[in-house]
Design a protein around this motif. Structure first.
Motif, PDB file in Angstrom:
ATOM      1  N   HIS A 211      48.712 -83.975 -36.133  1.00 55.33           N
ATOM      2  CA  HIS A 211      48.751 -83.732 -34.569  1.00 55.33           C
ATOM      3  C   HIS A 211      48.581 -85.108 -33.931  1.00 55.33           C
ATOM      4  O   HIS A 211      47.705 -86.087 -34.134  1.00 55.33           O
ATOM      5  N   TYR A 212      49.622 -85.352 -33.021  1.00 60.17           N
ATOM      6  CA  TYR A 212      49.684 -86.340 -32.138  1.00 60.17           C
ATOM      7  C   TYR A 212      49.972 -86.185 -30.593  1.00 60.17           C
ATOM      8  O   TYR A 212      50.488 -84.977 -30.590  1.00 60.17           O
ATOM      9  N   LEU A 213      49.623 -86.979 -29.957  1.00 62.77           N
ATOM     10  CA  LEU A 213      49.854 -86.901 -28.597  1.00 62.77           C
ATOM     11  C   LEU A 213      50.638 -88.136 -28.257  1.00 62.77           C
ATOM     12  O   LEU A 213      50.832 -89.040 -28.884  1.00 62.77           O
ATOM     13  N   ALA A 214      51.364 -88.059 -26.854  1.00 60.84           N
ATOM     14  CA  ALA A 214      52.258 -89.059 -26.401  1.00 60.84           C
ATOM     15  C   ALA A 214      51.390 -90.099 -25.657  1.00 60.84           C
ATOM     16  O   ALA A 214      50.532 -89.587 -24.885  1.00 60.84           O
ATOM     17  N   ARG A 215      51.758 -91.321 -25.633  1.00 66.16           N
ATOM     18  CA  ARG A 215      50.828 -92.404 -24.866  1.00 66.16           C
ATOM     19  C   ARG A 215      52.233 -93.066 -24.346  1.00 66.16           C
ATOM     20  O   ARG A 215      53.296 -93.170 -24.800  1.00 66.16           O
ATOM     21  N   MET A 216      51.865 -94.024 -23.227  1.00 66.82           N
ATOM     22  CA  MET A 216      52.739 -94.561 -22.614  1.00 66.82           C
ATOM     23  C   MET A 216      52.713 -96.128 -23.307  1.00 66.82           C
ATOM     24  O   MET A 216      51.794 -96.656 -23.278  1.00 66.82           O
ATOM     25  N   GLU A 217      53.873 -96.508 -23.593  1.00 62.43           N
ATOM     26  CA  GLU A 217      54.086 -97.913 -24.042  1.00 62.43           C
ATOM     27  C   GLU A 217      55.021 -98.814 -23.315  1.00 62.43           C
ATOM     28  O   GLU A 217      56.053 -98.189 -22.756  1.00 62.43           O
TER      29      GLU A 217
END
Length: 242
Positions: A211-217
């Motif tokens: 399971h992963y979440l989105a992060r801002m890059e």
């Protein structure tokens, strides 16, 4: 803050964050989830260890020193099938796998706690499980652990020497420029940069359900001086000016 610098280079790498079924993609630079998974493996943590998610607190950035090129691999696999009567047969199917070839990346991990730093560096030098660059067949280079320096990941990457391969440096030097513009991808806010979501914030690496979440890059560009040490060989130099 101190920053650990890691080098990812070699014939092939693979950093997929959005792969399903028979098609295995790769991103154009290493993902935070893959690097944290590598740390966890080096520390000897199992995939379902709750401590892995805590590694997200480390500041992460990656610099593209040599972008490489995309490679598409034709790959076949066998899947066992049980038919009536308990007879096992194998179905052959095709999978498409993508790799980055001849790429070089410098990953920077910012760590605030000295105890975390010592533990991680020790594990990277003597890993419990074998680390690799995205897939088990892709080993790390000998100079994988580059350095531990003072400063945040972005400022360290903006000043760290260029780590591209010699043949690639020669290629760039022939263009007659004194510096090279390199892309840096970071989660630290940078002025005039555009943020994009990337799904590599780790919640769980368990084999039964990752399971992963989105992060801002964000992407920014820095200029690194080109080292003028690579010159064309001249056989007549040995004649002493004759």
């Amino acid at each position: 803050m101190k920053t650990i610098l890691l080098k990812f280079s070699g014939p092939m790498q693979s950093w997929g964050t959005d792969s399903h079924f028979e098609t295995r993609h790769t991103d154009h630079h290493p993902s935070k989830s893959a690097v944290l998974g590598l740390l966890a493996a080096s520390l000897g943590w199992r995939r379902d260890d709750d401590r892995i998610a805590d590694l997200n607190r480390f500041c992460f950035a990656v610099r593209v020193d040599q972008p490489g090129s995309m490679l598409k691999d034709y790959h076949t696999a066998h899947k066992p099938e049980v038919k009536n009567g308990g007879i096992i047969s194998y179905r052959t199917y095709v999978t498409t796998r993508y790799y980055l070839q001849d790429a070089v990346f410098i990953v920077a991990l910012g760590v605030s706690e000295s105890s975390d730093m010592d533990k991680i560096v020790k594990a990277l030098r003597s890993p419990y499980f074998q680390p690799y660059m995205g897939r088990r067949a892709l080993p790390l280079p000998m100079d994988f652990l580059l350095d531990v320096v003072e400063g945040d990941p972005l400022s360290v990457l903006c000043s760290f020497p260029w780590q591209a391969a010699d043949w690639y440096k020669k290629q760039e030097q022939r263009k007659g420029v004194g510096s090279k513009r390199l892309s840096i991808f970071t989660e630290t806010p940078v002025r005039r940069s555009v943020s994009k979501p990337r799904r590599d914030h780790v919640l769980s690496l368990s084999a039964s359900g990752r399971h992963y979440l989105a992060r801002m890059e964000q992407e920014t560009v820095c200029e690194i001086g080109i080292n003028e040490t690579h010159q064309e060989h001249n056989a007549f130099d040995a004649l002493g000016g004759v």
